[in-house]
Design an enzyme around this catalytic site. Structure first.
Site, short mmCIF file in Angstrom:
data_model
loop_
_atom_site.label_atom_id
_atom_site.label_comp_id
_atom_site.label_asym_id
_atom_site.label_seq_id
_atom_site.Cartn_x
_atom_site.Cartn_y
_atom_site.Cartn_z
N HIS A 144 0.86 -1.19 0.00
CA HIS A 144 0.00 0.00 0.00
C HIS A 144 0.90 1.24 0.00
CE1 HIS A 144 -2.77 3.12 1.23
NE2 HIS A 144 -3.72 2.35 0.76
N GLU A 202 -3.87 2.25 -7.27
CA GLU A 202 -4.29 3.37 -6.45
C GLU A 202 -3.37 4.57 -6.69
OE1 GLU A 202 -6.60 1.92 -2.76
OE2 GLU A 202 -4.48 1.75 -2.27
N GLY A 246 -7.70 9.36 -0.37
CA GLY A 246 -8.18 10.22 0.72
C GLY A 246 -8.33 11.68 0.34
N SER A 274 -10.33 7.38 -3.30
CA SER A 274 -11.54 8.21 -3.23
C SER A 274 -12.76 7.58 -3.90
CB SER A 274 -11.27 9.60 -3.81
OG SER A 274 -10.34 10.29 -2.99
N GLY A 320 -11.88 5.38 3.07
CA GLY A 320 -12.84 6.20 3.82
C GLY A 320 -14.29 5.75 3.73
P1 PGA Z 1 -9.61 6.15 0.12
O1 PGA Z 1 -8.41 5.12 0.42
O2 PGA Z 1 -10.75 5.36 -0.46
O3 PGA Z 1 -9.95 6.74 1.46
O4 PGA Z 1 -9.10 7.16 -0.85
C1 PGA Z 1 -8.14 4.05 -0.45
C2 PGA Z 1 -6.91 3.30 0.01
O5 PGA Z 1 -5.95 3.92 0.50
O6 PGA Z 1 -6.85 2.07 -0.11
#
Ligand code: PGA
Length: 257
Positions: free
Chosen positions: A101, A172, A178, A217, A239
């Protein structure tokens, strides 16, 4: 609503809870989730913090919801204070683990080689690794992002070779995590297609079947549109997965064709 593009194939909806939630909150979350009918074409995976895996083991015994760890030690066992081994995750009933990650890569200095070793440790113990890859905003803007993504994948492939076929990839973009900002749909399409092509280039037709998830997101507002993109086989959600109502809405949106 856009038509879903997967021709009846499975979608993966994965929740990355990071360092959030409490025992109490998780119990009520799972109680609610256990009431939800998860359609056959959806695979739901939750990645809670380590100390709560035992709650999952107890509460999800008869559930279609599966779970895994957010990280894994690259070593088998021994004097590695703070680490959690693959065997321990298996003991807790995990079927999956995240590796690489972007928060691990950037805050804990995990190099592509470390991510590769962790992925290998998972595979050796029959845990399915969800390998996270992604570029920073600077790398995206410089136009070098495909090179970066390929290097992240190459490092794992060099270590696991044939076993790449049992992994999942989560794309990602770091700048979308986020932030509430997501790439344009055309950018997601282009990048997922690129990742698919890199996997194919490693050889072996089974690599066509490695699911490529999108993360960054994802919410009830955009999940349907992103799901309609070719080569998007599911989602890794931060989130929006922390709230049972929101997570259930996302599942519902992916339940109708
Ligand atoms: P997010 O995080 O949906 O809050 O953007 C995704 C992640 O880091 O796996």
């Amino acid at each position: 609503m856009e038509k879903l593009e997967n021709g009846g194939k499975e979608y993966i909806v994965a929740a990355n809870w990071k360092m959030n939630m409490s025992a109490k909150a998780i119990k009520s979350f799972l109680e609610e989730m256990n009431q939800v009918e998860i359609p056959k074409h959806l695979r739901t995976i939750i990645f809670p913090p380590y100390p709560y895996l035992n709650i999952f083991q107890k509460m999800l015994r008869y559930s279609r919801i599966t779970y895994g760890a957010q990280d894994i030690a690259k070593e088998e066992k021994g004097a590695y204070t703070g680490e959690v081994s693959a065997d321990m995750l298996i003991d807790m009933g995990c079927s999956y683990t995240l590796t690489g990650h972007s928060e691990r890569r950037s805050y804990y200095a995990e190099t592509p080689e470390i991510v590769a070793e962790k992925t290998r440790a998972a595979i050796m113990h029959s845990l399915t690794p969800v390998i996270c890859i992604g570029e920073t905003l600077e790398q995206r803007q410089s136009g070098r992002y495909k090179e970066i993504l390929k290097a992240q994948l190459d490092a794992v492939e060099a270590s696991v070779r044939e076993s790449m076929g049992v992994c999942m990839i989560a794309y990602e973009p770091v700048w979308a995590i986020g932030t509430g900002v997501i790439p344009k749909i055309s950018e997601i399409r282009d990048t997922h297609k690129f990742i698919h092509e890199v996997l194919i280039s490693y050889g072996g037709t089974y690599r066509k079947t490695v699911p490529i998830l999108y993360g960054g997101s994802v919410s009830e507002k955009n999940v349907r549109e992103i799901a309609s993109v070719k080569y998007v086989n599911g989602f890794l959600i931060g989130g929006a997965s922390l709230n049972a109502e929101r997570f259930k809405t996302i599942i519902k949106l992916l339940s109708v064709d």
